[in-house]
Design a protein around this motif. Structure first.
Motif, mmCIF file in Angstrom:
data_model
loop_
_atom_site.group_PDB
_atom_site.id
_atom_site.type_symbol
_atom_site.label_atom_id
_atom_site.label_comp_id
_atom_site.label_asym_id
_atom_site.label_seq_id
_atom_site.Cartn_x
_atom_site.Cartn_y
_atom_site.Cartn_z
ATOM 1 N N ARG A 69 -35.752 34.955 -25.174
ATOM 2 C CA ARG A 69 -35.081 33.664 -24.989
ATOM 3 C C ARG A 69 -33.723 33.782 -24.292
ATOM 4 N NH1 ARG A 69 -39.022 31.102 -25.508
ATOM 5 N NH2 ARG A 69 -40.255 30.949 -27.401
ATOM 6 N N VAL A 70 -33.437 34.929 -23.706
ATOM 7 C CA VAL A 70 -32.164 35.091 -22.997
ATOM 8 C C VAL A 70 -32.220 34.299 -21.683
ATOM 9 C CG1 VAL A 70 -30.672 36.767 -21.820
ATOM 10 C CG2 VAL A 70 -31.712 37.348 -24.018
ATOM 11 N N PRO A 71 -31.202 33.448 -21.417
ATOM 12 C CA PRO A 71 -31.243 32.670 -20.169
ATOM 13 C C PRO A 71 -31.136 33.555 -18.927
ATOM 14 C CG PRO A 71 -29.169 32.319 -21.319
ATOM 15 C CD PRO A 71 -30.029 33.116 -22.241
ATOM 16 N N ILE A 72 -31.619 33.021 -17.786
ATOM 17 C CA ILE A 72 -31.680 33.791 -16.534
ATOM 18 C C ILE A 72 -30.359 34.463 -16.213
ATOM 19 C CG2 ILE A 72 -32.257 33.673 -14.063
ATOM 20 C CD1 ILE A 72 -33.379 30.867 -14.603
ATOM 21 N N ASN A 73 -29.286 33.686 -16.278
ATOM 22 C CA ASN A 73 -28.000 34.187 -15.792
ATOM 23 C C ASN A 73 -27.359 35.203 -16.721
ATOM 24 O OD1 ASN A 73 -27.727 31.944 -17.507
ATOM 25 N ND2 ASN A 73 -25.649 31.583 -16.812
ATOM 26 N N LYS A 74 -27.973 35.450 -17.890
ATOM 27 C CA LYS A 74 -27.431 36.470 -18.799
ATOM 28 C C LYS A 74 -28.284 37.739 -18.772
ATOM 29 C CE LYS A 74 -24.164 33.889 -20.943
ATOM 30 N NZ LYS A 74 -23.917 33.011 -19.791
ATOM 31 N N ARG A 75 -29.337 37.751 -17.951
ATOM 32 C CA ARG A 75 -30.250 38.901 -17.987
ATOM 33 C C ARG A 75 -29.765 40.064 -17.132
ATOM 34 N NH1 ARG A 75 -36.425 36.981 -19.072
ATOM 35 N NH2 ARG A 75 -35.828 35.446 -20.620
ATOM 36 N N HIS A 76 -29.036 39.726 -16.088
ATOM 37 C CA HIS A 76 -28.522 40.748 -15.189
ATOM 38 C C HIS A 76 -29.649 41.496 -14.472
ATOM 39 C CE1 HIS A 76 -25.088 42.843 -13.661
ATOM 40 N NE2 HIS A 76 -25.605 44.011 -13.938
ATOM 41 N N PHE A 77 -30.631 40.733 -13.987
ATOM 42 C CA PHE A 77 -31.720 41.289 -13.184
ATOM 43 C C PHE A 77 -31.546 40.802 -11.744
ATOM 44 C CE2 PHE A 77 -34.887 41.072 -16.993
ATOM 45 C CZ PHE A 77 -34.200 42.103 -17.608
ATOM 46 N N GLY A 78 -31.887 41.633 -10.790
ATOM 47 C CA GLY A 78 -31.881 41.184 -9.399
ATOM 48 C C GLY A 78 -33.266 40.665 -9.033
ATOM 49 N N PHE A 79 -33.302 39.609 -8.226
ATOM 50 C CA PHE A 79 -34.603 39.050 -7.844
ATOM 51 C C PHE A 79 -34.645 38.900 -6.336
ATOM 52 C CE2 PHE A 79 -38.176 36.276 -7.496
ATOM 53 C CZ PHE A 79 -38.908 36.419 -8.660
ATOM 54 N N VAL A 80 -35.680 39.431 -5.706
ATOM 55 C CA VAL A 80 -35.836 39.301 -4.255
ATOM 56 C C VAL A 80 -37.033 38.383 -3.995
ATOM 57 C CG1 VAL A 80 -36.260 40.504 -2.087
ATOM 58 C CG2 VAL A 80 -34.875 41.588 -3.868
ATOM 59 N N PHE A 81 -36.755 37.249 -3.318
ATOM 60 C CA PHE A 81 -37.777 36.215 -3.144
ATOM 61 C C PHE A 81 -38.611 36.461 -1.889
ATOM 62 C CE2 PHE A 81 -34.571 34.388 -5.763
ATOM 63 C CZ PHE A 81 -35.235 33.532 -6.614
ATOM 64 N N GLN A 82 -39.820 35.909 -1.908
ATOM 65 C CA GLN A 82 -40.700 36.009 -0.749
ATOM 66 C C GLN A 82 -40.072 35.344 0.475
ATOM 67 O OE1 GLN A 82 -44.562 34.382 -1.458
ATOM 68 N NE2 GLN A 82 -45.243 34.743 0.617
ATOM 69 N N ASN A 83 -39.422 34.174 0.260
ATOM 70 C CA ASN A 83 -38.808 33.474 1.401
ATOM 71 C C ASN A 83 -37.302 33.752 1.477
ATOM 72 O OD1 ASN A 83 -37.916 32.072 -0.742
ATOM 73 N ND2 ASN A 83 -38.744 30.115 -0.155
ATOM 74 N N TYR A 84 -36.881 34.864 0.932
ATOM 75 C CA TYR A 84 -35.499 35.374 0.978
ATOM 76 C C TYR A 84 -34.520 34.567 0.129
ATOM 77 C CZ TYR A 84 -37.932 36.551 5.297
ATOM 78 O OH TYR A 84 -38.884 36.889 6.201
ATOM 79 N N ALA A 85 -34.600 33.207 0.180
ATOM 80 C CA ALA A 85 -33.705 32.344 -0.605
ATOM 81 C C ALA A 85 -32.239 32.691 -0.406
ATOM 82 C CB ALA A 85 -34.078 32.383 -2.092
ATOM 83 N N LEU A 86 -31.846 32.941 0.837
ATOM 84 C CA LEU A 86 -30.423 33.150 1.117
ATOM 85 C C LEU A 86 -29.745 31.787 1.122
ATOM 86 C CD1 LEU A 86 -30.593 35.753 4.016
ATOM 87 C CD2 LEU A 86 -30.256 36.153 1.581
ATOM 88 N N PHE A 87 -28.458 31.775 0.777
ATOM 89 C CA PHE A 87 -27.730 30.513 0.769
ATOM 90 C C PHE A 87 -27.337 30.176 2.209
ATOM 91 C CE2 PHE A 87 -26.404 32.637 -3.344
ATOM 92 C CZ PHE A 87 -27.440 32.062 -4.054
#
Lengths: 355, 276
Positions: A69-87
């Motif tokens: 139940r740990v929220p996304i922003n507290k997990r400290h995992f890096g995620f690389v998206f298929q469509n890059y999702a750059l800002f």
């Protein structure tokens, strides 16, 4: 104790079950691939680990802590998206620095870290550009740098190369493997491309209908698929259904309605009831002269029904008393005519017993 | 040469605009710089010396600005919600949010008069609940004008924002969250800057609309005058068309200045001004 374990996890929307009772263990420093046909639940598993969606039942342990139940922003995992999702509104520098700024680091540290990571992904000099000004491969490297720079406890890849062209894909997967090993990061990699998974992973997990069918080292899976599904998925096209199995030491003899087949016992015990043999089209040997040397154990007589030119080889569809077999033969030899009666030989070390 | 004849299709529209919009505007504006056949700025100097006019102008700007800000604040969450849902519910919500534009300004304003009046619904409820002792004076104040205008122009802001927000991928928010941003920070640092183009379009529509609105401020504003009502009085009641033309010219100038300022802010907030 593994770094990451998913214990009896299930995920579903309403009546729709996507993962059922999934178990997965990943050791520190490993790169584990999740491989399977579309809809098998591999991306769902990855998103569950990232925290983008919640498990209906089961537990997710990471570093001996309950992360379910740990929220996304507290997990400290890096995620690389298929469509890059750059800002799109931020420069490459700001994109990469995004996670560092949220961690309230001072300006100098951020600058140094961003510069170092851009060096690792070979993108130094691109700091002031915007994502729209970069090519697909460059964008994906920015995405990897952005996920890496926060020094994540775990790096998650969601089909990161499927939007790139074939040559770039090969270069990038070598790059990903190099960076992952250089930094000793634990990573989970989702792809539907077999070769990609096999070439970069320490372990490959093959998923089907929301369950892991087999998880092992790439070579072990390639040589000894455990189930019929895995065998089929990685290129075993021919299956023989047997009636009886007799084990003699490290060999087994399978009886069928038309002859006996001798094989080596594959590592890992198979259940008593598994009476299926599998073999790849290129591993079957083909003989046109039929005499006493080419009959008996591990031989089968058949007739060529169809011949297809595949470039490197010819593929013959051979009708036998045990069903249709696909056999690949080098295209350098003279092709055999449809209707020719031939003998098939199944080498005992290529014949695999599957569930 | 044959291919380049496509511009002919523009001609009917251009002629229409030229005859019925551009020429009249030029005539109106040029007439304001003439005094008894001579070029002069006396009309403007007199106007800007007039304290009452300045007050009306400021009043109008304040009301329009407040209306725009309130529309932004209310629309951001609503539009975000609408942009994230799919299917039938989405069309229903969009139709509902556009509804105020489909009702007559007079009907809308009279309903607000019934609600906000001294013996209106609002005061009755608040007094019955013992929140207040004396009835509040809401009707015929800038507040009632702003309420009426927000009600009228909110749809324009919502539609503009939904348009840009729909193009922002969920992955961007998830990427921000995976890098350590809370939902709120992800909204502020990613969604909001990417919304700026829509925000500017919406703000221009709402601001210019509020600045030039007549019926709503006339009915809900009471003695509080705004520039459009002032213009109408000069032209229709006082029959001073020269003064009315000057007011109209000032309105056009103010509109241009404000739109220019908004575009400037936009380019600072979002250097790319695009989402790709």
């Amino acid at each position: 104790m593994s770094l990451l374990s998913l214990n009896h996890v299930s995920v579903g929307y309403g009546q729709n079950t996507i993962l059922k009772d999934l178990n997965l263990n990943v050791e520190k420093g490993e790169l584990v691939s999740l491989l399977g046909p579309s809809g098998c639940g591999k991306t769902t598993t990855l998103r569950l680990i990232a925290g983008f969606l919640q498990a209906k039942t089961g537990q997710f342990l990471f570093n001996n802590k309950n992360y379910t139940r740990v929220p996304i922003n507290k997990r400290h995992f890096g995620f690389v998206f298929q469509n890059y999702a750059l800002f799109p509104h931020l420069t490459i520098f700001d994109n990469v620095a995004f996670g560092l700024r949220l961690r309230k680091m001072d300006k100098k540290t951020i600058e140094k870290k961003v510069r170092d990571i851009l060096q690792i992904v070979n993108l130094n000099g691109f700091e002031k550009r915007f994502p729209a000004e970069l090519s697909g491969g460059q964008r994906q490297r920015v995405a990897i740098a952005r996920a890496l720079v926060i020094e994540p406890d775990l790096l998650l890849f969601d089909e990161p190369l499927s939007n790139l062209d074939a040559n770039l894909r090969i270069a990038m997967r070598e790059e990903i493997r190099r960076i992952q090993q250089e930094l000793g990061i634990t990573a989970i990699y989702v792809s539907h491309d077999q070769e990609e998974c096999f070439s970069i992973s320490d372990k490959v997990a093959i998923l089907n209908h929301g369950m892991i069918e087999q998880i092992d080292q790439p070579k072990a899976i390639y040589q000894y698929p455990k189930t019929e599904f895995v065998a089929q998925f990685i290129g075993f096209k021919n299956f023989i259904t047997c009636t009886k199995r007799d084990i003699h030491g490290n060999e087994a003899v399978f009886s069928t309605t038309h002859g006996k087949f001798r094989t080596k016992m594959s590592p890992g015990t198979k259940s008593e009831t598994s009476l299926k043999l599998a073999i790849r089209p290129e591993d079957i040997e083909l003989y046109t002269d039929i005499h006493s040397d080419t009959t008996g154990e591990n031989f089968l007589t058949g007739q060529i029904q169809l011949s297809t030119f595949l470039g490197k080889s010819y593929q013959y569809k051979v009708l036998t008393p045990l069903g249709v077999f696909h056999v690949n033969c080098s295209s350098e030899t003279q092709p055999l005519a449809v209707g020719t009666t031939i003998n098939l030989f199944f080498p005992m070390d290529k014949l695999v017993n599957v569930d | 040469m044959k291919k380049n004849k496509a511009y002919l299709f523009l001609l009917p529209g251009l002629v229409f605009l030229l005859l019925f919009m551009i020429v009249p505007i030029i005539l109106t504006i040029s007439s304001t710089f003439k005094d008894q056949g001579q070029i002069s700025f006396n009309g403007y100097i007199e106007f800007f010396k007039n304290k009452y006019f300045i007050q009306v102008l400021m009043n109008t700007l304040k009301v329009s600005l407040m209306t725009t800000l309130l529309c932004i604040v209310i629309s951001l969450p609503v539009s975000y919600y609408i942009s994230r849902i799919h299917g039938r519910m989405k069309s229903v919500l969009i139709a509902l949010s556009v509804f105020p534009l489909l009702t007559s300004a007079i009907v809308r304003s009279f309903s607000w008069m019934i609600i906000l009046g001294k013996n209106g619904l609002l005061n009755e409820i608040l007094m019955n609940m013992h929140v207040i002792r004396e009835p509040l004076n809401v009707l015929y104040t800038p507040t009632s004008m702003i309420i009426g205008l927000v009600h009228l122009f909110l749809p324009l802001m919502i539609i503009s924002l939904v348009g840009v927000m729909e193009n922002i991928s969920d992955d961007l928010v998830q990427a921000a969250e995976s890098l350590g941003a809370s939902r709120f920070v992800a909204f502020r640092k990613i969604i909001f800057p990417l919304c700026v183009p829509g925000l500017i379009v919406g703000s221009i529509l709402v601001f210019v609309g509020s600045l030039t609105a007549y019926t709503t401020p006339a009915l809900l504003g009471g003695k509080q005058q705004v520039i459009s009502v002032y213009l109408y009085q000069n032209a229709m009641t006082l029959n001073d068309w020269h003064a009315a033309s000057i007011v109209a010219t000032i309105m056009v100038a103010v509109t241009f200045v404000i739109v220019g300022l908004m575009n400037l802010t936009a380019s600072k907030l979002n250097p790319r001004g695009e989402n790709s």
